[in-house]
Design an enzyme around this catalytic site. Sequence first.
Site, PDB file in Angstrom:
ATOM      1  NE  ARG A 126      43.582  31.329  18.240  1.00  0.00           N
ATOM      2  CZ  ARG A 126      43.074  32.409  18.820  1.00  0.00           C
ATOM      3  NH1 ARG A 126      43.824  33.500  18.929  1.00  0.00           N
ATOM      4  NH2 ARG A 126      41.837  32.413  19.286  1.00  0.00           N
ATOM      5  CE  LYS A 163      40.721  29.532  14.610  1.00  0.00           C
ATOM      6  NZ  LYS A 163      40.731  28.203  15.278  1.00  0.00           N
ATOM      7  CG  HIS A 167      45.601  24.288  20.671  1.00  0.00           C
ATOM      8  ND1 HIS A 167      45.344  25.622  20.411  1.00  0.00           N
ATOM      9  CD2 HIS A 167      44.575  23.857  21.447  1.00  0.00           C
ATOM     10  CE1 HIS A 167      44.212  25.972  20.989  1.00  0.00           C
ATOM     11  NE2 HIS A 167      43.727  24.933  21.623  1.00  0.00           N
ATOM     12  NE  ARG A 197      44.157  29.970  22.068  1.00  0.00           N
ATOM     13  CZ  ARG A 197      43.931  31.249  22.307  1.00  0.00           C
ATOM     14  NH1 ARG A 197      44.931  32.041  22.677  1.00  0.00           N
ATOM     15  NH2 ARG A 197      42.720  31.765  22.187  1.00  0.00           N
ATOM     16  CG  HIS A 199      39.153  32.419  23.907  1.00  0.00           C
ATOM     17  ND1 HIS A 199      40.204  31.951  24.660  1.00  0.00           N
ATOM     18  CD2 HIS A 199      38.890  31.466  22.973  1.00  0.00           C
ATOM     19  CE1 HIS A 199      40.563  30.759  24.212  1.00  0.00           C
ATOM     20  NE2 HIS A 199      39.781  30.453  23.184  1.00  0.00           N
ATOM     21  CE1 TYR A 234      41.656  24.679  24.883  1.00  0.00           C
ATOM     22  CE2 TYR A 234      40.218  26.554  24.579  1.00  0.00           C
ATOM     23  CZ  TYR A 234      41.087  25.616  24.059  1.00  0.00           C
ATOM     24  OH  TYR A 234      41.380  25.633  22.726  1.00  0.00           O
TER      25      TYR A 234
END
Length: 360
Positions: free
Chosen positions: A187, A214, A308, A311, A334, A343
């Site tokens: 990120r 995050k 972004h 990523r 994740h 994605y």
Amino acid sequence: MPDPEGRSTDTPSNSPSNAALTRQQSTAAVAVAPPPMPSDVAAIEERTAWYQTRARAANTRRAYRADWDHFAAWCATYQATPVPAHPGLVARYLAAFAGALKTSTLQRRLAAINDVHRALGLEFDRRAPELRDTWRGIRRTHGVAAVGKAPAVTQEIRAMIAALDLTQPRGLRDRALLLVGFAGCFRRAELVALDVDHVVEHRDGLLLQLPRSKTDQEGHGAEKGIPYGQFPDTCPVRALSDWRAVAGIRDGALFRSVTRHCKVGTRLSDRGVALIVKRSVLEAKAVAIANGDRVLADQLDPARYAGHSLRAGFITSAAAANVSTHDIMRQSLHKREETLRKYIRHGTVFEQNAATRVGL
């Protein structure tokens, strides 16, 4: 206005509406360290308030303050009272901007209004029929799907790197940032937070220590491996080494601003990453046009790309290369597989498409 490539700030405005945000959105939110150990009741209160401001990320606090300012200004236009806000008033506010603003933006505005009331100890009924039905109608009419930025896949990363001027510090910085950001599936906030102390050399590449992310707001820490690339020009390990050598970076921030006179400055802001990606896409587009590659040139629209994109591009490229979901998640960090799926669906929309097997 601060340099986009400089350090981002978190300074709240002095508008009257911000005064109503109390402890959760006070100027204590900008402190980089807690107040000294308390010696009296007032000091204990100050320290408690400071920790309460750290319950949310800085970007969230900034967004909520801006959202509240917007709502309060709208109320002032119609001589309405923002606090406490009647659910019907909030319903009219949302309806006034439905369609003009993204549904996700309105949802955050609603959350900010609720947050201010909660901080002040006031009741705000988000389930009141008038507000509830208005909000449902907006969602059904305008949709709730997020419009994400285009992923910068491997082909586009190569084109961006090829267009950089690697005789200049800025070009070397941009190459390192693009390649490390892509290969590390970072990120943008994580990327600009990297320090020299977070880098550990390994025989197979680099180990990068993430003190926070995050999905790791409490700072448990994580580690990412950046292997050597197959090709020297797009090797993230060599690119980072070249940038550090020319910039003389031995401690502190890895990625820093570079002036037009090639002077290396302070830590990049996360907005600076987005600007670098957009500028690199624009330069790659110009090269593609000069080479007569209209297909690539049409793909490279700077408006579609942002920080972004690095990523998203890594995940998309890895999925298209049949990398396992488990291995992708090890790099992307994740926590939930369903978050990653959007994605992966994009990356395999043609490779794993049933329509290619029905005989058309």
